[in-house]
Design a protein around this motif. Structure first.
Motif, PDB file in Angstrom:
ATOM      1  N   LYS A  79       0.847  -1.184   0.000  1.00 13.95           N
ATOM      2  CA  LYS A  79       0.000   0.000   0.000  1.00 13.95           C
ATOM      3  C   LYS A  79       0.889   1.244   0.000  1.00 13.95           C
ATOM      4  CE  LYS A  79      -4.113  -1.920   2.135  1.00 13.95           C
ATOM      5  NZ  LYS A  79      -4.220  -3.051   1.432  1.00 13.95           N
ATOM      6  N   THR A 134       6.085   3.772  -0.748  1.00 13.32           N
ATOM      7  CA  THR A 134       5.663   2.723   0.173  1.00 13.32           C
ATOM      8  C   THR A 134       5.759   3.300   1.586  1.00 13.32           C
ATOM      9  OG1 THR A 134       7.907   1.835   0.329  1.00 13.32           O
ATOM     10  CG2 THR A 134       6.428   0.831  -1.315  1.00 13.32           C
ATOM     11  N   PRO A 187      -2.066   7.158   4.443  1.00 12.32           N
ATOM     12  CA  PRO A 187      -2.270   6.156   3.392  1.00 12.32           C
ATOM     13  C   PRO A 187      -2.976   6.765   2.184  1.00 12.32           C
ATOM     14  CG  PRO A 187      -3.156   5.397   5.501  1.00 12.32           C
ATOM     15  CD  PRO A 187      -2.746   6.812   5.682  1.00 12.32           C
TER      16      PRO A 187
END
Length: 101
Positions: free
Chosen positions: A20, A71, A99
């Motif tokens: 993610k 990342t 995120p």
């Protein structure tokens, strides 16, 4: 003659999921000099002078600006190093991560 049956072999490969991604965000403040912010962006994020200036101005006008996407480990490392560069000079320069959706 005896009959033999063979079953087809299937290989099960585990699916690897892409890591993610996380955004590195520059938070505007009214105390850190613009030139210093540009210098940090160029040094830590390998931006050109024009790119760094545009990111700095966007953060100045909107309050925050996404600098880059990496990342999680890379994003957190770069945000920490950039924030600490400001602290070392006595500025409240702040980079955060979140995120990517």
């Amino acid at each position: 003659m005896p009959e033999t049956t063979t079953a087809p072999r299937t290989k099960l490969r585990p699916k690897t999921e892409r890591p993610k991604l996380h955004k590195v965000i520059l938070v505007n403040d009214d105390f850190t000099p613009r030139d210093f912010v540009v210098t940090v962006l160029k040094g830590e994020f390998r931006m050109s002078e024009d790119q760094a200036y545009r990111v700095m101005i966007t953060a100045h006008q909107r309050g925050v600006c996404v600098v880059a996407v990496f990342t999680r480990d890379v994003a957190e490392t770069k945000a920490t190093r950039a924030t600490e560069a400001g602290k070392a000079k006595g500025y409240p320069l702040q980079f955060t991560t979140e995120p990517e959706e």
